[in-house]
Design an enzyme around this catalytic site. Structure first.
Site, PDB file in Angstrom:
ATOM      1  N   CYS A 122       8.113 -10.380   8.502  1.00  0.00           N
ATOM      2  CA  CYS A 122       6.782 -10.000   8.969  1.00  0.00           C
ATOM      3  C   CYS A 122       6.726  -8.505   9.264  1.00  0.00           C
ATOM      4  O   CYS A 122       7.475  -7.986  10.091  1.00  0.00           O
ATOM      5  CB  CYS A 122       6.424 -10.793  10.220  1.00  0.00           C
ATOM      6  SG  CYS A 122       4.814 -10.361  10.893  1.00  0.00           S
ATOM      7  N   ARG A 125       4.778  -6.917  13.316  1.00  0.00           N
ATOM      8  CA  ARG A 125       5.362  -7.360  14.588  1.00  0.00           C
ATOM      9  C   ARG A 125       5.122  -6.449  15.774  1.00  0.00           C
ATOM     10  O   ARG A 125       5.557  -6.759  16.880  1.00  0.00           O
ATOM     11  CB  ARG A 125       6.879  -7.539  14.409  1.00  0.00           C
ATOM     12  CG  ARG A 125       7.230  -8.721  13.565  1.00  0.00           C
ATOM     13  CD  ARG A 125       8.732  -8.829  13.436  1.00  0.00           C
ATOM     14  NE  ARG A 125       9.229  -8.323  12.173  1.00  0.00           N
ATOM     15  CZ  ARG A 125      10.501  -8.139  11.884  1.00  0.00           C
ATOM     16  NH1 ARG A 125      11.420  -8.373  12.802  1.00  0.00           N
ATOM     17  NH2 ARG A 125      10.887  -7.702  10.708  1.00  0.00           N
ATOM     18  N   TRP A 296      -3.180 -11.449  12.008  1.00  0.00           N
ATOM     19  CA  TRP A 296      -4.295 -11.178  11.112  1.00  0.00           C
ATOM     20  C   TRP A 296      -3.726 -10.844   9.742  1.00  0.00           C
ATOM     21  O   TRP A 296      -2.535 -10.594   9.592  1.00  0.00           O
ATOM     22  CB  TRP A 296      -5.160 -10.027  11.630  1.00  0.00           C
ATOM     23  CG  TRP A 296      -4.393  -8.805  12.028  1.00  0.00           C
ATOM     24  CD1 TRP A 296      -3.832  -7.868  11.193  1.00  0.00           C
ATOM     25  CD2 TRP A 296      -4.077  -8.400  13.365  1.00  0.00           C
ATOM     26  NE1 TRP A 296      -3.194  -6.909  11.939  1.00  0.00           N
ATOM     27  CE2 TRP A 296      -3.339  -7.195  13.268  1.00  0.00           C
ATOM     28  CE3 TRP A 296      -4.361  -8.919  14.636  1.00  0.00           C
ATOM     29  CZ2 TRP A 296      -2.868  -6.516  14.392  1.00  0.00           C
ATOM     30  CZ3 TRP A 296      -3.889  -8.236  15.738  1.00  0.00           C
ATOM     31  CH2 TRP A 296      -3.153  -7.052  15.607  1.00  0.00           C
ATOM     32  N   GLU A 301      -1.975  -9.137   1.004  1.00  0.00           N
ATOM     33  CA  GLU A 301      -1.627 -10.565   0.923  1.00  0.00           C
ATOM     34  C   GLU A 301      -2.683 -11.315   0.115  1.00  0.00           C
ATOM     35  O   GLU A 301      -2.377 -12.205  -0.668  1.00  0.00           O
ATOM     36  CB  GLU A 301      -1.552 -11.185   2.322  1.00  0.00           C
ATOM     37  CG  GLU A 301      -0.488 -10.594   3.227  1.00  0.00           C
ATOM     38  CD  GLU A 301      -0.439 -11.337   4.551  1.00  0.00           C
ATOM     39  OE1 GLU A 301      -1.034 -10.831   5.524  1.00  0.00           O
ATOM     40  OE2 GLU A 301       0.156 -12.429   4.598  1.00  0.00           O
TER      41      GLU A 301
HETATM   42  N1  ARG Z   1       0.688 -14.521   2.881  1.00  0.00           N
HETATM   43  C1  ARG Z   1      -0.017 -15.637   3.425  1.00  0.00           C
HETATM   44  C2  ARG Z   1      -1.389 -15.755   2.799  1.00  0.00           C
HETATM   45  O1  ARG Z   1      -1.742 -14.931   2.014  1.00  0.00           O
HETATM   46  C3  ARG Z   1      -0.176 -15.529   4.924  1.00  0.00           C
HETATM   47  C4  ARG Z   1       1.116 -15.386   5.683  1.00  0.00           C
HETATM   48  C5  ARG Z   1       0.917 -14.920   7.101  1.00  0.00           C
HETATM   49  N2  ARG Z   1       0.308 -13.623   7.126  1.00  0.00           N
HETATM   50  C6  ARG Z   1      -0.033 -12.938   8.237  1.00  0.00           C
HETATM   51  N3  ARG Z   1      -0.628 -11.794   8.091  1.00  0.00           N
HETATM   52  N4  ARG Z   1       0.223 -13.421   9.457  1.00  0.00           N
HETATM   53  O2  ARG Z   1      -2.135 -16.644   3.122  1.00  0.00           O
END
Ligand code: ARG
Length: 430
Positions: A122, A125, A296, A301
């Protein structure tokens, strides 16, 4: 159903890949699905849950003591050496009498926050200390869990100002397994496989859990590419059951581009809260198998991995077509250009909707700030380079140009292998 979202059936999950040692390591095509801990294999740190007869008491004593020492060291309000000694003695006695022990609310809250701090994959953090901890350890049954999961989403969503939240349900204990949430995240989009097996609609990552929910009796959504899946929850002494999420508990952001129409007519959207639901929270030897948590999103992602990966929504060709790019050869860098525009659309759309979303440049800076702060406190920080480094423009972020200590500290969020099987909608032997 839109043509661009029909695609070949997703390949089987790739095997876990080795953490790269650091430096200029190319991100291989089996790259992890995101920035925070969703991964394909057990990190090898799991206490492994409870067998029929419970945990080995000596191992549990050791892990409990190690955690209590950390807690008292980091939280002066917990009391000095005398309080620590007394607490360790009480926990040892409780383990000897019952085979397990119960964390105090303060221990639970600190343990959950430190598990986030110890999430090697992560990048986000820096704010580990701000995690809101909802203590629901007395909840074992699926109906109450569904209500609590919805309450979690509302508290986390907060009208768009996303708050990091964890809800901790009952732990595994000798003679009674804790409850489970089968979904990988509280909010996920269905993936429907065409009857002939020739294609799918929606998120191919979720075809297994979608089919499983349907086998349990879920009638399915409207068949769009973005149908929100029901929760599949298994109470402690129960079979799995499905629960529809109320629409007003799931904030979604429609995607459009700030200065072009390369995205606008694609009908794209994404959910605001990434809430991992199938990792086990391990604190001092105790496993909380149902402990959904969220931070968030970081834009990449969604814009790079969820929407761009060829085994997910696979949208780069559609975006490139709308940009009028020459896709006849990889050397025109059409994929790279489409990726940037898709990511601009994600950032723009979340900003316009007033929903918290980090960009990879800011989040990289924050991660380095986090490393600096932890170093000042004299604490080790474990990190996995291949997950920390953003999937686009890596070398334009400082997190790329260094290596990390791969140590896995505890408490931790752990993927038990059986939880991964469940998230694919396959029954486990448990
Ligand atoms: N990578 C995942 C997604 O695209 C989420 C994982 C958690 N990500 C976060 N920013 N807490 O759905």
């Amino acid at each position: 159903m839109r043509k661009f979202l029909r695609r070949a059936v997703a390949p089987k999950d790739r095997p876990p890949r080795a953490a790269s040692g650091g430096g200029h390591v190319p991100v291989d095509p089996g790259a992890p699905p995101g920035q925070c801990p969703v991964h394909h294999g057990p990190p090898g740190q799991s206490s492994g849950g409870w067998g029929e007869s419970g945990r080995d008491p000596d191992a549990l004593h050791r892990e409990a003591e190690e955690f209590l020492r950390l807690f008292h060291h980091e939280q002066p309000t917990a009391g000095g050496p005398a309080a620590l000694t007394a607490r360790i003695a009480a926990v040892y006695a409780e383990i000897d009498a019952t085979g397990t022990y119960r964390h105090t609310p303060a221990e639970l809250a600190h343990g959950a926050r430190v598990a986030w701090r110890n999430s090697n994959r992560c990048i986000g953090r820096l704010y580990w200390h701000s995690l809101r901890v909802r203590d629901r350890r007395d909840v074992h049954d699926a109906d109450t869990m569904a209500v609590e999961a919805v309450a979690h989403l509302r508290e986390a969503t907060n009208g768009g100002r996303i708050r990091p939240v964890i809800t901790v349900f009952a732990p595994d204990a000798p003679g009674r397994r804790g409850p489970r949430i089968w979904n990988e995240q509280l909010v996920r989009y269905a993936g429907y496989t065409a009857p002939c097996g020739s294609g799918s609609t929606g998120d191919p990552r979720n075809t297994g859990i979608t089919a499983y929910a349907q086998r349990l009796g879920w009638p399915g959504g409207h068949g769009t590419p973005f149908d929100v899946l029901p929760l599949v929850i298994q109470g402690s002494d129960d079979k799995p059951r499905w629960f529809e999420l109320p629409a007003d508990a799931v904030l979604e952001v429609p995607l459009s581009h700030p200065d072009g129409d390369c995205v606008d007519d694609l009908g794209l959207r994404w959910h605001a809260v990434p809430a991992i639901a199938n990792m086990c929270l391990e604190i001092g030897g105790v496993c909380y198998p149902a402990a959904p948590f969220n931070g968030w999103y970081m834009g990449t992602e969604i814009g790079a991995r969820d929407l761009g990966d060829t085994d997910r929504y696979d949208l780069l060709p559609a975006v490139a077509a709308r940009l009028g790019l020459d896709t006849s050869s990889d050397r025109t860098l059409w994929k790279d250009r489409a990726l940037v525009e898709l990511n601009r659309a994600v950032l723009h759309s979340f900003d316009r909707a007033g929903v918290t979303l980090a960009d990879h440049h800011t989040e990289s800076q924050r991660f380095l700030t986090h490393l600096g702060r932890e170093e000042e406190k004299g604490r080790r920080v474990g990190a996995d380079w291949s997950w920390i480094v953003p999937p686009i423009s890596s070398c334009a972020t400082q997190v790329f140009h260094r290596t990390y200590d791969p140590v896995q500290l505890k408490p931790a969020f752990v993927h038990h292998p059986e939880a991964l099987v469940r998230a694919r909608g396959e029954d486990t032997a448990f």
